[in-house]
Design an enzyme around this catalytic site. Structure first.
Site, PDB file in Angstrom:
ATOM      1  N   HIS A 167      17.041  -2.812   9.279  1.00 53.88           N
ATOM      2  CA  HIS A 167      18.032  -3.692  10.469  1.00 53.88           C
ATOM      3  C   HIS A 167      16.511  -4.697  10.875  1.00 53.88           C
ATOM      4  O   HIS A 167      16.603  -5.809  10.969  1.00 53.88           O
ATOM      5  CB  HIS A 167      18.607  -2.958  11.540  1.00 53.88           C
ATOM      6  CG  HIS A 167      19.028  -4.082  12.868  1.00 53.88           C
ATOM      7  ND1 HIS A 167      20.358  -4.742  12.924  1.00 53.88           N
ATOM      8  CD2 HIS A 167      18.076  -4.517  13.681  1.00 53.88           C
ATOM      9  CE1 HIS A 167      20.172  -5.152  13.904  1.00 53.88           C
ATOM     10  NE2 HIS A 167      18.954  -5.138  14.481  1.00 53.88           N
ATOM     11  N   GLU A 168      15.442  -3.878  11.346  1.00 55.18           N
ATOM     12  CA  GLU A 168      14.361  -4.394  11.791  1.00 55.18           C
ATOM     13  C   GLU A 168      13.459  -5.215  10.673  1.00 55.18           C
ATOM     14  O   GLU A 168      13.059  -6.384  10.902  1.00 55.18           O
ATOM     15  CB  GLU A 168      13.360  -3.439  12.567  1.00 55.18           C
ATOM     16  CG  GLU A 168      13.840  -2.665  13.647  1.00 55.18           C
ATOM     17  CD  GLU A 168      14.584  -3.650  14.691  1.00 55.18           C
ATOM     18  OE1 GLU A 168      14.227  -4.844  14.940  1.00 55.18           O
ATOM     19  OE2 GLU A 168      15.625  -3.262  15.306  1.00 55.18           O
ATOM     20  N   HIS A 171      14.899  -8.944  10.709  1.00 57.43           N
ATOM     21  CA  HIS A 171      14.268  -9.705  11.549  1.00 57.43           C
ATOM     22  C   HIS A 171      13.043 -10.161  11.036  1.00 57.43           C
ATOM     23  O   HIS A 171      12.559 -11.416  11.185  1.00 57.43           O
ATOM     24  CB  HIS A 171      14.161  -9.042  12.885  1.00 57.43           C
ATOM     25  CG  HIS A 171      15.571  -8.749  13.529  1.00 57.43           C
ATOM     26  ND1 HIS A 171      16.719  -9.659  13.802  1.00 57.43           N
ATOM     27  CD2 HIS A 171      16.043  -7.575  14.093  1.00 57.43           C
ATOM     28  CE1 HIS A 171      17.573  -9.065  14.465  1.00 57.43           C
ATOM     29  NE2 HIS A 171      17.060  -7.961  14.628  1.00 57.43           N
ATOM     30  N   GLU A 253      21.817 -10.587  15.462  1.00 55.80           N
ATOM     31  CA  GLU A 253      22.112  -9.197  15.151  1.00 55.80           C
ATOM     32  C   GLU A 253      23.176  -8.790  14.249  1.00 55.80           C
ATOM     33  O   GLU A 253      23.069  -7.766  13.598  1.00 55.80           O
ATOM     34  CB  GLU A 253      22.642  -8.517  16.455  1.00 55.80           C
ATOM     35  CG  GLU A 253      21.441  -8.546  17.622  1.00 55.80           C
ATOM     36  CD  GLU A 253      20.202  -7.614  17.303  1.00 55.80           C
ATOM     37  OE1 GLU A 253      20.208  -6.587  16.616  1.00 55.80           O
ATOM     38  OE2 GLU A 253      18.933  -8.296  17.194  1.00 55.80           O
TER      39      GLU A 253
END
Length: 636
Positions: A167-168, A171, A253
């Site tokens: 997930h990070e 980003h 997100e």
């Protein structure tokens, strides 16, 4: 949407978002300035109100100066990128200071994912907080850090933690971090206006109490009115900015959750991590005083108290249902099971071995696959990265995480194979390097000299987080020693330049230039770079054919360069090519792959060159990019 289109879209979105924030702040400044002018325009009782345009202008300029200077000051404080954020939250660097198996597991997952994605290995910080949370921060992938809380380490199993880290990484790869830090700076400038207003308001109230029997008490009233107007500006501006920030952040997100599923092919990893978060006693709220400032960076809501409109994260249940469509509302991952059908990746078209036909007659299959893989992650990339890391000599892996041994490892990797060159290089290191580093070089020498060619790049990348922590004096000495090594090399080539370029790019990321140049404007640098890649062919005839095959689809007239390019020539070329627009970068990278795809195999030297150029262009190429182009075990 491919990586280059996504970068174009991200740049446009960032421009519009910043313009919208500036417009909102400008309107608030205008209204507040008018209110302050009305308050300050009243003179002593009986004289009425007088309009003063100079006063209006001075107040407007003063308020704008506070917003601008406050934002620039905060941005300057964050100039070190993600490291500044992690340290302000009390983070401890893990890359050179692992103290437990849980910390080692987290570090291994980040290294594995970074090498798979083709980006420089980020620094990993542990936040000593029982909350279950994580974040990615930085101005660009080159200065990104991953932060993980103690609660996340202790509560998540390997698959769940991998989902959070994926997930990070979304980003990082999708350009969210730069915008997030810009928002921190802008919000700080607006908040500073509100803080000044509060000081003026309380100062005016105290002044009025002290001078209540004097006509001078009017000054206190004016201070209170001016302070109240500034407080309204600060809080209203912060509210408007938070509304815009929240709307954007919530969508990012959702995208990051979906990307984590795509990267790992395991929806239960990220899904169960969200379930753990929902049922965790401490939740995701961090105790750090400045967590509010970074609320939009976190994996889960980092603070309490936000209204529904200003929440930076979507509701947990909505996020869970998006990644686990069959979820029935159970809040315990250990009891929740779901049949998950993981789609198999589409097989790539087979590549025929070269025949007597010209290389230019072959269909261009591999280049498209490599370009499509840029900025993307798949399970095959993670599997390849894991295999590469597990095959590395463990003594050298440990050395890559030690400040002294990491420098010795870099020297050993960049020293030439020619015995005469190597002897001269050892001598200059004896005179210039630290004794502790020389001792490590002697200890690791046998392991380094027996390295296979495809093992050098992953090892070099593992050293980067530790080398970024060197003091300015240590970094200067390291760079001086590397320069001496290159000067003593008998035949410095593009391969050593590529490894050195990756190292310097990783330690001191260059400032990004505006993406606006077309490839036709940079025909000379492009021809030089493609000529160097083509010359890794078996013979001169094959090199010319590879160059012609690469240049033909570009629709440009490029001249093949016979002479070997020096490292300075290659630096000159890249310093100009980094200004290419995103879609122009795609054209160049396709041509580069075309140069090295002749046999359906990318040699390690060629992959190192591709990675070095792609890192300079800020285009991450996964380790096993293209699928149909397996990495060759040895040099050609």
């Amino acid at each position: 949407m491919d990586f280059f289109a996504a970068q174009d879209n991200a740049r446009r979105s960032t421009t519009w978002l910043i313009a919208l924030l500036v417009l909102a702040v400008a309107v608030l400044i205008g209204l507040t300035t008018l209110a302050i002018t009305l308050a300050m325009g009243f003179s002593a009782p009986g004289q009425g109100w007088r309009f003063d345009p100079w006063l209006l202008g001075k107040i407007a300029l003063g308020v704008m100066a506070v917003v601008l200077i406050g934002g620039l000051w905060r941005s300057w404080q964050l100039r070190r990128g993600g490291r500044a954020v992690a340290e302000s939250l009390g983070g401890r660097l893990l890359n050179a200071n692992v103290r437990s198996p849980l910390e080692e597991r987290a570090l291994n997952l980040v290294e594995e994912m970074a090498i798979a994605a083709g980006i420089l290995v980020p620094e990993v910080y542990l936040i000593e907080d029982p909350a279950l949370n994580a974040f990615a921060a930085g101005h660009a992938p080159e200065d990104a850090v991953i932060g993980i809380t103690q609660g996340a380490l202790e509560r998540l199993d390997r698959d769940e933690l991998q989902g959070v880290i994926a997930h990070e990484f979304s980003h990082i790869l999708h350009g969210d971090m730069r915008l997030n830090l810009r928002l921190v700076g802008m919000l700080h400038g607006i908040l500073l206006v509100g803080l000044i207003g509060r000081l003026l308001f309380h100062g005016g109230r105290m002044s009025r109490v002290r001078l209540s029997r004097s006509s001078s008490s009017d000054a206190g009233v004016k201070m209170m009115l001016a302070g109240g107007a500034l407080m309204v500006l600060g809080y209203a501006g912060t509210l408007c900015a938070n509304l815009i920030k929240a709307a954007v952040s919530r969508q990012r997100e959702y995208l990051a959750d979906a990307s984590a599923v795509q990267f790992t092919r395991n929806p239960e990893g990220i899904g169960h991590a969200l379930l753990r978060l929902a049922g965790h006693g401490h939740g995701s709220q961090l105790s750090a005083a400045n967590a509010v400032e970074y609320s939009h960076l976190f994996f889960g809501p980092g603070v309490h108290g936000f209204s529904r409109l200003t929440r930076t994260h979507p509701p947990l249940k909505a996020r869970i249902r998006r990644v686990l469509p069959n979820w029935q509302g159970e809040m315990a991952p250990s009891r929740f099971t779901q049949e998950t059908v993981v789609p198999s990746p589409e097989p790539l078209p087979p590549i025929e071995m070269p025949s007597k036909t010209s290389i230019a007659d072959k269909p261009f299959l591999a280049g498209a696959a490599v370009i499509a893989s840029i900025g993307q992650l798949e399970q095959k990339h993670l599997d390849s990265a894991r295999q590469h890391l597990e095959a590395l000599p463990q003594d050298l892996v440990r050395a890559a995480h030690d400040p002294y041994a990491a420098r010795a490892l870099i020297y050993g990797i960049l020293m030439g194979l020619d015995p005469e060159s190597r002897a001269r290089q050892r001598q200059v290191l004896t005179d210039a390097a630290l004794p502790e580093v020389l001792a490590e070089l002697n200890r690791l020498d046998d392991a380094i000299t027996t390295l296979e060619s495809h093992q050098r790049l992953p090892l070099l990348e593992l050293t980067l987080p530790v080398l970024r922590q060197l003091s300015p004096e240590q970094a200067q000495r390291l760079d001086h020693c590397l320069t001496l090594l290159m000067l003593q090399e008998t035949q410095p080539g593009a391969l050593q330049w590529a490894l050195l370029r990756i190292l310097r790019q990783g330690m001191q990321p260059g400032k990004r230039q505006r993406w606006n140049r077309r490839l036709e404007e940079l025909a000379g640098p492009a021809a030089l770079l493609l000529s160097v890649l083509a010359r890794y062919s078996v013979d001169e005839l094959a090199a010319r054919e590879a160059f012609t095959a690469a240049a033909a689809p570009l629709g440009m007239t490029l001249e093949y360069m016979i002479l070997d390019a020096s490292p300075e020539d290659l630096d000159w070329a890249l310093q100009r090519l980094v200004a290419l627009a995103p879609q122009e970068q795609a054209r160049l990278l396709k041509a580069m792959v075309r140069c090295v795809e002749q046999y359906g195999v990318i040699a390690p030297e060629e992959m190192e060159l591709l990675r070095a150029v792609s890192l300079s262009l800020h285009c991450p190429i996964p380790l096993s990019a293209g699928g149909s182009l397996p990495l060759q075990a040895g040099a050609r």
